[in-house]
Structure formats: structure tokens, C-alpha cells
Design a protein around this motif. Structure first.
Motif, short mmCIF file in Angstrom:
data_model
loop_
_atom_site.label_atom_id
_atom_site.label_comp_id
_atom_site.label_asym_id
_atom_site.label_seq_id
_atom_site.Cartn_x
_atom_site.Cartn_y
_atom_site.Cartn_z
N ILE A 122 42.75 36.57 47.62
CA ILE A 122 44.01 36.52 46.70
C ILE A 122 43.55 37.70 45.54
CG2 ILE A 122 45.52 35.35 45.21
CD1 ILE A 122 45.46 33.09 47.36
N TYR A 123 42.46 37.30 45.00
CA TYR A 123 41.92 38.33 43.86
C TYR A 123 41.95 39.91 44.39
CZ TYR A 123 38.73 40.56 40.72
OH TYR A 123 38.33 41.31 39.61
N GLN A 124 41.42 40.19 45.49
CA GLN A 124 41.52 41.46 46.02
C GLN A 124 43.02 41.97 46.26
OE1 GLN A 124 39.09 43.70 46.17
NE2 GLN A 124 37.29 41.98 45.79
N MET A 125 43.88 41.18 46.55
CA MET A 125 45.24 41.50 46.89
C MET A 125 45.82 41.79 45.36
SD MET A 125 46.45 38.84 49.89
CE MET A 125 47.96 39.15 49.90
N ALA A 126 45.88 40.77 44.49
CA ALA A 126 46.27 41.01 43.18
C ALA A 126 45.49 42.28 42.43
CB ALA A 126 45.69 39.69 42.24
N LYS A 127 44.36 42.75 42.60
CA LYS A 127 43.85 43.99 42.11
C LYS A 127 44.76 45.14 42.69
CE LYS A 127 39.73 44.78 41.36
NZ LYS A 127 38.37 45.06 41.77
N GLU A 128 45.04 45.03 43.97
CA GLU A 128 45.90 46.00 44.71
C GLU A 128 47.19 46.04 44.42
OE1 GLU A 128 44.22 45.93 48.81
OE2 GLU A 128 42.26 46.24 48.03
N SER A 129 47.83 45.04 43.78
CA SER A 129 49.14 44.74 43.46
C SER A 129 49.86 44.46 45.04
CB SER A 129 49.63 45.94 42.73
OG SER A 129 49.12 45.99 41.41
N HIS A 130 49.31 43.92 45.89
CA HIS A 130 49.88 43.51 47.23
C HIS A 130 50.91 42.79 47.00
CE1 HIS A 130 49.95 42.85 51.40
NE2 HIS A 130 48.95 43.48 51.56
N ALA A 131 52.00 43.33 47.86
CA ALA A 131 53.48 42.65 47.93
C ALA A 131 53.36 41.15 48.34
CB ALA A 131 54.24 43.54 48.66
N ASP A 132 52.17 40.82 49.10
CA ASP A 132 52.44 39.72 49.67
C ASP A 132 51.34 38.53 48.79
OD1 ASP A 132 53.80 40.24 52.04
OD2 ASP A 132 52.07 40.75 53.00
N THR A 133 51.15 38.99 47.68
CA THR A 133 50.28 38.07 46.78
C THR A 133 50.80 36.80 46.31
OG1 THR A 133 49.06 39.95 45.85
CG2 THR A 133 48.87 38.18 44.71
N PRO A 134 52.37 36.88 45.85
CA PRO A 134 52.83 35.62 45.56
C PRO A 134 53.14 34.52 46.68
CG PRO A 134 54.05 37.45 44.71
CD PRO A 134 53.03 38.24 45.58
N GLU A 135 53.50 35.33 47.78
CA GLU A 135 53.72 34.32 49.16
C GLU A 135 52.35 33.69 49.39
OE1 GLU A 135 55.00 34.35 53.58
OE2 GLU A 135 55.29 36.17 52.51
N THR A 136 51.10 34.56 49.41
CA THR A 136 49.94 33.76 49.73
C THR A 136 49.56 32.64 48.86
OG1 THR A 136 49.26 35.97 50.54
CG2 THR A 136 47.46 34.48 50.34
N VAL A 137 49.77 32.96 47.46
CA VAL A 137 49.52 31.93 46.26
C VAL A 137 50.37 30.71 46.67
CG1 VAL A 137 49.62 31.32 43.85
CG2 VAL A 137 48.75 33.41 44.59
N LEU A 138 51.50 30.95 47.13
CA LEU A 138 52.23 29.80 47.17
C LEU A 138 51.95 29.02 48.74
CD1 LEU A 138 55.07 28.38 46.55
CD2 LEU A 138 56.32 29.67 48.02
#
Length: 367
Positions: A200-216
Motif C-alpha cells: 500500500i505504501y508503494q501504491m500510495a507513492k505512485e498515486s495508484h488508483a486502487d490505493t483507497p480500495e486496497t486500504v478498505l
């Protein structure tokens, strides 16, 4: 059924109710009732000398009762020391025989006796002296009086002791299962949580679109572990949602390097299942498959419910050149124990280990 029995255990705690004060009151009431019974019984046949038999019986029974309940049951009977228990029974009979002989001797020599039954009884007890009480032909007649005398007060105590043993065993088994479930939660959480948070940290750094869904998804998974899994049984829909969240988070970790095929058929009825019962088999596929080696790494998971039977099949590829993974681990052993507890004679578990593949199939009858 398991949930009902557990609820009953939690609603009433015998050991909290049976305090020392309550015990004293119960014993006093109990012995008053025994005394009343002896009085009514002997007044019918012994009239004025009934008190001699009552006194004899109370002394003998109190001695046998408290000797048996305070020592013999816990130290000999429940530990299978049958010979010592047998000697105690013999001692009890000899004590009763001596008391009975003394009572009859006192009545015949110092008090007038009446009634044909007492005359026959006095002759039977006194005719051969004190040792006559242990003659085989006398024992066969007198033993019934002895058994009747001691079983009246001892039966409730023995039943109470057995019930307490069963209660302790049930509570211990319940506690053991809860510890295993807590351990299972701890096994799922640390490594998986660490890897998922890293992703999730890597996804957040890359502003990945699926980051919020992954956190959920991670939030739903942790909520399930912390809260819903405390229940004895949960809707199977919740367990399936947990599996799907777990699988999707695992997909994110491996991205496109791991083929994962999932086929889950939604059940049509509101079945229930023990929480965290299925996850060890899914977790094991990732742990001993792609976690060990990405060569020949793949995972397939299928789940369906038909005719009240759940069938879960989980398979994963193995690297033929890597060290063979163990066929069972703590998580799987935990799952097997819980299956035996919650679904005795209602489940089948099959495993198939090959050079490049490991597969487990669980068939579970839900009703």
C-alpha cells in the motif's frame, strides 16, 4: 449445538454459585433431610429404640460420606485406583457392620425390643458374635442394608463430582479452542499485514488508483479478525468475503507475476460456519507456493455449497527443485482440531502432494 452449549456455560458458573457459605447451607439442609428420612424409616419398625439405629447410621454415614467425598473420589476413584477404592468400600462395610452389631447388642441387653422384623434381625446380627457380620451367608443378606444406607447420601455427591469434572473439561476444551483461534489470528496478522502495508505504501507513492480500495479491503479484513471472529458461528457469506479480501490483497503483493484463479459460487441459503475455519487452507497455498519460490508458482481456489455440503479445493504449484514444503503446519493442525470439535463426523479432509503440486480438498456438511 456447540454455540448453545457454550452459551449455557457462560450464563451459569457453578463454581461462582457454590461458595463456601452456600456449601455449608446445602450440607446442613441435606443432612437434616437424611436425618428426617432415617427417623421416619426406623420409627416404623423400632419405635422407642429407633434413636439407637439413627445415631448409629448417622455416625457411620457421616464418616463414610466425608471420607469418600473429601479424599477417595478425587484421589482414588477418579484416578482409576480401583483396588484402593475397593478396600475403602470393604472398610465402609466393616464400619457399618461393627456399628450395627453394637446397636443390636445394646438394644437386646438394655432396652426392650418389639416386632418380628427386629427379632429376626437381632438373631441374624448377634447369633455368631461380631465376626458373624462378615460370614458369607450373612453378608448376602446384610449387604443390601449397607448399600441402601450409604448410597442415599453418596449418590448426589458422586453425581455432583462427575458433573463438576465434566464442567471443568468442557470449560478447558472451550478455553483451548479459544487460545487456538487467537493463535490463528496472530498467525494471519503479522507477516501478511506487514507485506500488505508495504504494498500500500508503494501504491500510495505512485498515486495508484486502487490505493483507497486496497486500504478498505485491509480494514475489512482486520475488522473481521478483531470482531466477527469472536462469535461461535457466523454467516458463511462473511467468511467468503474475508477469503476474497485476503486473496485480492495477495494478488496486489505479487501483481501479475502470480496466476491466481478463484471460483466461488455464492450459497443460496443463509448457512453458518465457524469463523476463520477456511483461511488456513488458502493461506497455506500462498505460504508454501509463491512465498517459497515463484518458479512454477500458481494458486487455484474453488468453493461451492450444494445440498448442504461445502466443498473447498485449494491447490498451488511447487518448484520441483526447491525443498519440499511440510504437508502440515501449525495452522493446518489447528484447522483439523477445530473441524473435529465443530464438525465431528461431518467433514472430510483430503490432501494430495505431488512433485510440482499440492492440493487440499475440504468437504463440510453444514447442516
Amino acid at each position: 449445538m456447540q454455540a448453545q452449549s457454550t452459551n449455557k456455560l457462560s450464563e451459569f458458573n457453578w463454581f461462582n454459585w457454590y461458595t463456601p457459605k452456600t456449601r455449608v447451607v446445602c450440607h446442613v439442609i441435606f443432612w437434616l433431610l437424611v436425618l428426617l428420612f432415617y427417623t421416619l424409616n426406623y420409627r416404623r419398625i423400632a419405635k422407642d429404640v429407633a434413636w439407637v439405629f439413627i445415631l448409629k447410621d448417622m455416625i457411620v454415614v457421616l464418616t463414610i460420606f466425608y471420607g469418600t467425598t473429601s479424599f477417595v473420589i478425587s484421589n482414588w476413584l477418579l484416578k482409576g485406583k480401583w483396588l484402593l477404592t475397593f478396600f475403602w468400600v470393604v472398610f465402609g462395610y466393616l464400619l457399618w457392620a461393627a456399628g450395627t452389631y453394637a446397636a443390636c447388642f445394646i438394644i437386646v441387653n438394655y432396652f426392650p425390643a418389639s416386632g418380628n422384623y427386629l427379632k429376626f434381625f437381632f438373631d441374624l446380627v448377634l447369633s455368631n458374635g461380631p465376626l458373624g457380620m462378615v460370614y458369607p451367608h450373612n453378608v448376602s443378606v446384610l449387604a443390601l442394608d449397607y448399600v441402601f444406607l450409604v448410597t442415599l447420601p453418596l449418590s448426589p455427591k458422586l453425581m455432583k463430582s462427575l458433573m463438576e469434572q465434566s464442567y471443568r473439561a468442557a470449560k478447558l476444551e472451550q478455553h483451548s479452542l479459544q487460545l487456538e483461534l487467537d493463535f490463528l489470528k496472530s498467525q494471519i496478522s503479522p507477516h501478511f499485514l506487514f507485506n500488505t502495508l508495504t504494498n500500500i505504501y508503494q501504491m500510495a507513492k505512485e498515486s495508484h488508483a486502487d490505493t483507497p480500495e486496497t486500504v478498505l479491503r485491509l480494514a475489512h479484513l482486520m475488522r473481521y479478525i478483531l470482531h466477527e471472529s469472536k462469535q461461535e458461528l457466523i454467516p458463511i457469506r462473511n467468511e467468503i468475503d474475508f477469503l476474497q479480501n485476503y486473496i485480492e490483497l495477495a494478488r496486489i503483493r505479487y501483481e501479475k507475476s502470480l496466476p491466481v484463479v478463484v471460483e466461488i459460487v455464492e450459497p443460496q441459503e443463509p448457512y453458518t460456519v465457524a469463523p476463520l475455519l477456511l483461511i488456513p487452507f488458502v493461506e497455506n497455498a500462498f505460504k508454501h507456493g509463491p512465498n517459497r519460490s515463484l518458479q512454477n508458482a500458481w494458486v487455484t481456489i474453488s468453493l461451492a455449497v450444494e445440498n448442504d455440503q461445502l466443498v473447498l479445493t485449494v491447490a498451488n504449484g511447487l518448484n520441483p527443485l526447491a525443498k519440499a514444503p511440510p504437508q502440515s503446519g501449525i495452522g493446518l493442525e489447528n484447522a483439523k482440531r477445530r473441524l473435529m470439535q465443530y464438525y465431528p463426523e461431518r467433514h472430510e479432509l483430503e490432501t494430495d502432494t505431488q512433485v510440482n503440486k499440492y492440493q487440499v480438498t475440504l468437504m463440510l456438511t453444514l447442516k
